[in-house]
Structures are given as structure tokens and as C-alpha cells.
Scaffold this motif. Structure first.
Motif, PDB file in Angstrom:
ATOM      1  N   LEU A 113       0.809  -1.218   0.000  1.00 57.20           N
ATOM      2  CA  LEU A 113       0.000   0.000   0.000  1.00 57.20           C
ATOM      3  C   LEU A 113       0.845   1.273   0.000  1.00 57.20           C
ATOM      4  O   LEU A 113       0.293   2.370   0.119  1.00 57.20           O
ATOM      5  N   ASP A 114       2.171   1.136  -0.113  1.00 52.29           N
ATOM      6  CA  ASP A 114       3.096   2.285  -0.110  1.00 52.29           C
ATOM      7  C   ASP A 114       2.979   3.114   1.169  1.00 52.29           C
ATOM      8  O   ASP A 114       3.102   4.354   1.140  1.00 52.29           O
ATOM      9  N   LEU A 115       2.708   2.451   2.284  1.00 49.78           N
ATOM     10  CA  LEU A 115       2.600   3.142   3.571  1.00 49.78           C
ATOM     11  C   LEU A 115       3.713   2.749   4.535  1.00 49.78           C
ATOM     12  O   LEU A 115       3.727   3.209   5.675  1.00 49.78           O
ATOM     13  N   LEU A 116       4.642   1.907   4.073  1.00 51.65           N
ATOM     14  CA  LEU A 116       5.676   1.415   4.975  1.00 51.65           C
ATOM     15  C   LEU A 116       6.627   2.524   5.408  1.00 51.65           C
ATOM     16  O   LEU A 116       6.962   2.644   6.592  1.00 51.65           O
ATOM     17  N   GLU A 117       7.056   3.363   4.464  1.00 44.62           N
ATOM     18  CA  GLU A 117       7.995   4.433   4.814  1.00 44.62           C
ATOM     19  C   GLU A 117       7.349   5.456   5.737  1.00 44.62           C
ATOM     20  O   GLU A 117       7.969   5.919   6.706  1.00 44.62           O
ATOM     21  N   ALA A 118       6.095   5.824   5.450  1.00 46.26           N
ATOM     22  CA  ALA A 118       5.410   6.806   6.299  1.00 46.26           C
ATOM     23  C   ALA A 118       5.195   6.259   7.705  1.00 46.26           C
ATOM     24  O   ALA A 118       5.386   6.966   8.708  1.00 46.26           O
ATOM     25  N   THR A 119       4.806   4.977   7.811  1.00 49.22           N
ATOM     26  CA  THR A 119       4.608   4.366   9.125  1.00 49.22           C
ATOM     27  C   THR A 119       5.924   4.283   9.891  1.00 49.22           C
ATOM     28  O   THR A 119       5.970   4.537  11.110  1.00 49.22           O
ATOM     29  N   SER A 120       6.993   3.937   9.178  1.00 51.51           N
ATOM     30  CA  SER A 120       8.299   3.869   9.830  1.00 51.51           C
ATOM     31  C   SER A 120       8.728   5.232  10.353  1.00 51.51           C
ATOM     32  O   SER A 120       9.312   5.348  11.443  1.00 51.51           O
ATOM     33  N   ALA A 121       8.443   6.288   9.577  1.00 52.71           N
ATOM     34  CA  ALA A 121       8.816   7.638  10.018  1.00 52.71           C
ATOM     35  C   ALA A 121       8.051   8.039  11.279  1.00 52.71           C
ATOM     36  O   ALA A 121       8.617   8.632  12.213  1.00 52.71           O
ATOM     37  N   ILE A 122       6.763   7.702  11.345  1.00 49.84           N
ATOM     38  CA  ILE A 122       5.966   8.048  12.527  1.00 49.84           C
ATOM     39  C   ILE A 122       6.468   7.284  13.756  1.00 49.84           C
ATOM     40  O   ILE A 122       6.632   7.857  14.841  1.00 49.84           O
ATOM     41  N   LEU A 123       6.742   5.990  13.596  1.00 48.37           N
ATOM     42  CA  LEU A 123       7.241   5.205  14.724  1.00 48.37           C
ATOM     43  C   LEU A 123       8.625   5.671  15.168  1.00 48.37           C
ATOM     44  O   LEU A 123       8.957   5.624  16.354  1.00 48.37           O
ATOM     45  N   ASP A 124       9.424   6.133  14.210  1.00 48.51           N
ATOM     46  CA  ASP A 124      10.765   6.613  14.571  1.00 48.51           C
ATOM     47  C   ASP A 124      10.697   7.933  15.324  1.00 48.51           C
ATOM     48  O   ASP A 124      11.569   8.239  16.151  1.00 48.51           O
ATOM     49  N   ASP A 125       9.678   8.747  15.041  1.00 53.81           N
ATOM     50  CA  ASP A 125       9.523  10.017  15.765  1.00 53.81           C
ATOM     51  C   ASP A 125       9.099   9.806  17.210  1.00 53.81           C
ATOM     52  O   ASP A 125       9.371  10.652  18.073  1.00 53.81           O
ATOM     53  N   LEU A 126       8.404   8.688  17.500  1.00 53.94           N
ATOM     54  CA  LEU A 126       8.003   8.371  18.873  1.00 53.94           C
ATOM     55  C   LEU A 126       9.196   7.755  19.590  1.00 53.94           C
ATOM     56  O   LEU A 126       9.469   6.560  19.469  1.00 53.94           O
ATOM     57  N   SER A 127       9.935   8.567  20.336  1.00 54.64           N
ATOM     58  CA  SER A 127      11.184   8.094  20.934  1.00 54.64           C
ATOM     59  C   SER A 127      11.372   8.669  22.325  1.00 54.64           C
ATOM     60  O   SER A 127      10.752   9.684  22.695  1.00 54.64           O
ATOM     61  N   VAL A 128      12.216   8.004  23.084  1.00 57.07           N
ATOM     62  CA  VAL A 128      12.597   8.431  24.435  1.00 57.07           C
ATOM     63  C   VAL A 128      14.120   8.404  24.503  1.00 57.07           C
ATOM     64  O   VAL A 128      14.748   7.465  23.987  1.00 57.07           O
TER      65      VAL A 128
END
Length: 433
Positions: A146-161
Motif C-alpha cells: 500500500l506504499d505506507l511502509l515508509e510513512a509508518t516507519s517515520a511516525i514510529l521513529d519520531d516516537l522516541s525516548v
């Protein structure tokens, strides 16, 4: 904690909105959705009959286990596989007619990924975990389709501690969990294969087989855990800081655990006991079922299983009835009356042992006169067996029963204890009546 920026969320929203308007809100999409639902309905009607035939093949014991396993897995995939076939057929027809089949293509790709992933993970024979791995892998494939892998990865990478120099993001945690599932499954499978191969190796003793299997399992799981930590971006050199604290914890809190672990390694190396040996520790008598890292499993004749710490097998007195040889000599005391024929009683006792099952002919049973007792002549019958795991008390009982039968047939009596009581009359004093 870092949150995704407003601009990245806004770009993702606009991209999703544009894709939805361009690809979903069209008459062509509605027609493709109808074809998809029709293919699913047909597959849902036909798949039960196919599943029944495959289950019948699965229950056929005349077939090879691999074929029955394939039938069981195919039965689970009957519905999605049939749906995929119908979907591919509709995709070919739509392409031949010049109809843009973008939705049909997406659904066919998702179904293909699911069937392939589920079939490969079904070979794992891990039940619940195979389904979890299949779902995770299929989710990644679906996002990529669905071409959503890069966008999902970017969102998960922004959620960080951030902890000092360590940055831990949701993406690294997800990667770590996926890697952990795959690596732990690989380590478990490899350890089982190695253990089976080691058991088939005749050049290694049972104790060395167990030790090699345990060391291989620990090594494989250590490599798996290190790979998971490395995938999550954790610097492995940071664990050196905790070395002193771990040493203190081991010295105070884990003394017994470490002692049992080291004792288990010593037992496996010196081969003083091994699986299958018959041992006696204190009041426990039984066969060693398995040797673990912390304890040894001993199964008694009563069917009870005792978990004896390895340290007790090192520090306490242990009788290993089958250490160097499985042959064991048993002794049975016998008492006959002084009026009986001693030579005949000795021969009958040896004959009784010879006629009892499990008693070895070589060395031959012997019977010795041990002394003159208070009420009987004391004899001792000695005989050998080679299967102490099958019990000692029942062997003595069987021999004594044979002796009793032969003594009764030949008038050899076993006396009761005799006590002689003498009553003395005390003299009376002079002048008294």
C-alpha cells in the motif's frame, strides 16, 4: 519524549486523502469491490468441501507423516488460497478487457503475501507463535504493498525516548520484538535439532550428550539476545558497567543457584551419574530421568518424581547402583531351626534363587552359614541381578517366597524365638511363717 511533528502528520493526512479520493471514490473501484466480494463468497461456499477432503487425507494413517502434515496445512489455507485463485482470474479478465484493476491488484497481492507467509510459518510447527509471526510479516508486506511502509516507519521513529546517549524509539522496539521472535524461534529449533543429533551420536556418553546440548542451547540463546539488543540500537558495551553489581548479586542472592549450576556441570563432566542410572540419596531410591541445570529428576518405583538439587548430589553420599556395572548383588538373611538339615537348607536356598526370574546364573547364587543364633542357625543367601531399576524389594520378596515354599516341602522349619523363664522362690526369714 519526541512526538511526530505537525508537518509530518499533515503531509501524511493529505497523502491519504489524495489517495482515497483518487482510487476509492470511483465507479471503477465500486465494481472491483463487487468482484472481490463475489470471489470471496464463491470461495466461502466451495472451501468447506475441499477442507473435508483434506481432513480425510490427514486422518489416513497409511500416508507419510509429511503428506498428512501438508494436508493439514492446506486445509487451513483452503479459503484464502481459493479466494486468491478466483481473484487472480478476475484480475486477468480485467486486464484483458482494458479495465484498470488497481484494487484487484492490491487485494491479490495481499492474499498472495498472506498465503505464502502463512504456509511458510505453518512449517514451523509452533502453533500460536507461527500465527503471530505470520501476522507480523504479513502486516509489513501489506504496508509495503500500500506504499505506507515508509510513512509508518517515520511516525514510529519520531516516537522516541532519550536516556543520556541512548535514543529508544517505537520503531527500534518493533524491530527488536520482530527480531526477538525470529531469533528465539531459530535458536529453539536449532537447539532441538542439535539435541536430537547428539542423542544419536554413539561416541558420546549420555552425560556428555546432555552437557553439549545444554551448552549449545545457552550459546544459541545468548547470540539471539545479543542480536535483539543490537537491532534495538543498544550499545552492548554499556553492560560492562553493571558487571560489578551483577557479581555482588550473584555472590549474595544467587549462591544456591550458581552452586547448583556449577554442580550440574561437574556431574556431567565427571560422569559420576547420568540419565538412566539407579541411585540412592538418603531415603530416595530411583532411576535418573533427566539432568537439568539446577536439579536432577529421579523417578522412584512408586512413580513419584523427586527433583534433587545438583549440590546435594555433590555434597551428600550417593549410592549409584549402576555406576560401573548394572550388576548388583543382593543379600537375604535366613534362619532355620537347630533340628533342620543345614546342608539341605543351603542347597534349597540356592535352588530357590536359581528358579527366580531376574536372578543371574553367572555369578551363581551362594548361601553361607553365618553363625549360631539364639533361636536359629543363621544363613545368608547371596545372588546377583542386572536390572536394579526394576526394583530390589520385590526381588527379595520373590526369592523369600520361593525359599518358603521349598522349606515347607522338605520339612525345613523356621523357628520362633524361644525364651526360658525360671521362677525362683525366695527363702523365707527365720521365725516367720
Amino acid at each position: 519524549m519526541e512526538l511526530p511533528s505537525y508537518q509530518s502528520l499533515q503531509d501524511l493526512y493529505f497523502a491519504a486523502e489524495a489517495w482515497f479520493v483518487t482510487h476509492v471514490l470511483t465507479w471503477g473501484t465500486a465494481a472491483q469491490a463487487a468482484f472481490i466480494l463475489l470471489a470471496f463468497g464463491i470461495a466461502r461456499l466451495i472451501s468447506p468441501a475441499i477442507q473435508r477432503k483434506l481432513k480425510a487425507k490427514q486422518s489416513d494413517l497409511s500416508l507419510w507423516p509429511s503428506i498428512r502434515r501438508f494436508c493439514a496445512l492446506s486445509s487451513e489455507l483452503a479459503l484464502p488460497a481459493l479466494w486468491l485463485i478466483l481473484q487472480l482470474a478476475s484480475l486477468v479478465l480485467a486486464t484483458a478487457a482494458g479495465f484498470p484493476p488497481h484494487l484487484l491488484d492490491i487485494v491479490a497481492s495481499l492474499l498472495t503475501a498472506w498465503v505464502v507467509v502463512r504456509f511458510l510459518t505453518g512449517i514451523m510447527r509452533a502453533g500460536y507463535w507461527s500465527r503471530v509471526v505470520a501476522f507480523v510479516i504479513w502486516s509489513i508486506a501489506a504496508l509495503d504493498i500500500l506504499d505506507l511502509l515508509e510513512a509508518t516507519s517515520a511516525i514510529l521513529d519520531d516516537l522516541s525516548v532519550t536516556f543520556g546517549d541512548l535514543r529508544l524509539s517505537a520503531l527500534s522496539v518493533v524491530k527488536g520484538l520482530i527480531t526477538a521472535g525470529i531469533m528465539l524461534w531459530i535458536a529453539t529449533s536449532l537447539s532441538k535439532v542439535l539435541e536430537q543429533r547428539l542423542r544419536q551420536t554413539r561416541n558420546l556418553s549420555p552425560s556428555l550428550q546432555v552437557l553439549s546440548a545444554k551448552l549449545a542451547k545457552v550459546l544459541l540463546f545468548t547470540v539471539a539476545i545479543l542480536a535483539v539488543l543490537s537491532t534495538m540500537g543498544i550499545d552492548l558495551t554499556a553492560f560492562a558497567v553493571f558487571g560489578g553489581a551483577i557479581g555482588v548479586g550473584v555472590g549474595f542472592g544467587l549462591q544456591k543457584v550458581v552452586s547448583n549450576l556449577i554442580s550440574g556441570v561437574i556431574l556431567l563432566l565427571d560422569r559420576s551419574i547420568k540419565p538412566g542410572d539407579v541411585i540412592e540419596v538418603g531415603q530416595t531410591y530411583g532411576r535418573i530421568n533427566s539432568l537439568g541445570a539446577r536439579y536432577a529428576s529421579v523417578v522412584t518405583r512408586d512413580g513419584m518424581e523427586y527433583l534433587i538439587p545438583n549440590e546435594d548430589l555433590i555434597t551428600q553420599r550417593v549410592v549409584n547402583w549402576s555406576f560401573s556395572s548394572p550388576e548388583v548383588r543382593l543379600k537375604v538373611p535366613i534362619g532355620i531351626s537347630y533340628d533342620s538339615d543345614v546342608n539341605l537348607a543351603i542347597e534349597l536356598a540356592k535352588q530357590a534363587a536359581h528358579d527366580t526370574e531376574r536372578v543371574l546364573d553367572n555369578p551363581k547364587p551362594t548361601c553361607l552359614m553365618m553363625g549360631f543364633g539364639d533361636s536359629s542357625i543363621d544363613l545368608e543367601l547371596r545372588f546377583w541381578i542386572e536390572d536394579p531399576a526394576n526394583g530390589l524389594a520385590n526381588m527379595r520378596s520373590a526369592v523369600l517366597l520361593k525359599i518358603w515354599e521349598k522349606y515347607r516341602e522338605n520339612d525345613i522349619s523356621i523357628p520362633y524365638p524361644h525364651r526360658e523363664v525360671i521362677l525362683r522362690k525366695e527363702p523365707t526369714a527365720e521365725g516367720t511363717e
